[in-house]
Design a protein around this motif. Structure first.
Motif, short mmCIF file in Angstrom:
data_model
loop_
_atom_site.label_atom_id
_atom_site.label_comp_id
_atom_site.label_asym_id
_atom_site.label_seq_id
_atom_site.Cartn_x
_atom_site.Cartn_y
_atom_site.Cartn_z
N TYR A 96 1.77 6.79 -4.40
CA TYR A 96 1.18 6.33 -3.10
C TYR A 96 0.07 6.92 -2.84
O TYR A 96 -1.01 6.19 -2.36
N SER A 99 -2.64 5.62 -4.92
CA SER A 99 -3.11 4.12 -4.47
C SER A 99 -4.25 4.08 -3.38
O SER A 99 -4.67 3.16 -3.12
N ILE A 100 -4.02 5.31 -2.67
CA ILE A 100 -4.99 5.18 -1.52
C ILE A 100 -6.34 5.07 -1.60
O ILE A 100 -7.38 4.63 -1.08
N ASN A 105 -2.56 0.81 -1.44
CA ASN A 105 -1.18 1.62 -0.79
C ASN A 105 -0.42 0.61 -0.12
O ASN A 105 0.75 0.85 0.10
#
Length: 222
Positions: A96, A99-100, A105
Motif C-alpha cells: 500500500y 502504491s502511493i 493506492n
C-alpha cells in the motif's frame, strides 16, 4: 439513488511527503544504532560503515511500516462507493505504501456500493490498556440489502465536523438509514464533552464499570 457528487474524506490520507517525513524516524535511530554497531565491532572502513547504516535503516523502516499506515487511516464517500482504507496485513501495508508513489493506492480500498447498503449502525467497542484507562473504538456496522453485515472502524479522526458531514451525506443524499442508538452523532455535534467522555458516562450508567446510576442517557439536539 443518485450518485453523490461530493467526495467526503474522513481521516487523513497518507501522502508521499508524509511517508518521507515519517522515514526520518527510522533514519535517526539507524544512525544511532549503526554508530553503536560500528563502534562495538570496530568497523571503521567507509564502505562497511555505509552498508551498516543502510542495513539498519532498511530494517527499522520495515519495522516502522505498520505505524506509518495506522497513523493515517481513513474512509471516504467517493462517487457510488463507500471506501475504507484500514489495512492490517503487513505485506499489504507495505504494498500500500509503495502504491502511493505511483498513484495506485485506490486498489487497496475496501469498497461497498452505496446502492447496496440498507442501513449503518454506529457502535463502539472498549479496550482497557495497561494504564487501566478505557480506549473506545467507534465502528460502522453496515447491513447490506442482501443481508450480510460488514464492519469497519469509522472514527479515525479528531475532526468531528468532518465525520458528521459524511454521515449526514450517507443519510440525506444516499438515503441510507443511520442507526445511532446512543446518539453518538449528537454528542459529537454538541461538543461540550469529548466522545470518549460521553461513552464513559454511558458505560458507567450501564454498570459496565461496576457503577450504576439512575440518570438517563444524554439526548443532544441535532
Amino acid at each position: 439513488m443518485e450518485e453523490s457528487k461530493k467526495v467526503f474524506v474522513v481521516g487523513k490520507k497518507p501522502t508521499i511527503l508524509y511517508i518521507i517525513i515519517s522515514a526520518m524516524v527510522p533514519l535517526f535511530f539507524s544512525l544511532i544504532l549503526g554508530s553503536a554497531i560500528i563502534e562495538y565491532f570496530k568497523l571503521y572502513n567507509f564502505i562497511i560503515v555505509c552498508i551498516t547504516i543502510m542495513f539498519t535503516f532498511l530494517l527499522l523502516s520495515l519495522l516502522y511500516v505498520p505505524t506509518i499506515v495506522r497513523c493515517r487511516q481513513y474512509w471516504c464517500i467517493n462517487g457510488q462507493y463507500l471506501e475504507s482504507y484500514a489495512i492490517d496485513d503487513y505485506i499489504q501495508q507495505l504494498k500500500y505504501l509503495i502504491s502511493i508513489f505511483n498513484g495506485k493506492n485506490d486498489m487497496f480500498a475496501f469498497k461497498i456500493k452505496l446502492a447496496e447498503i440498507e442501513s449503518i449502525r454506529i457502535y463502539w467497542t472498549t479496550m482497557w490498556v495497561i494504564s487501566a484507562t478505557p480506549v473506545h473504538f467507534v465502528y460502522f456496522g453496515i447491513k447490506l440489502k442482501e443481508g450480510s453485515i460488514v464492519t469497519f472502524r469509522s472514527v479515525v479522526t479528531a475532526n468531528n465536523k468532518e465525520y458528521i458531514n459524511a454521515v449526514k451525506c450517507l443519510k440525506e443524499e444516499c438515503n441510507i438509514q443511520i442507526v445511532d442508538k446512543y446518539n453518538l452523532l449528537g454528542a459529537m455535534e454538541e461538543g461540550s464533552i469529548s466522545l470518549a467522555e460521553y461513552i464513559d458516562k454511558i458505560e458507567k450508567q450501564q454498570g459496565k464499570w461496576g457503577i450504576n446510576n439512575d440518570k438517563g442517557l444524554f439526548d443532544f439536539k441535532r
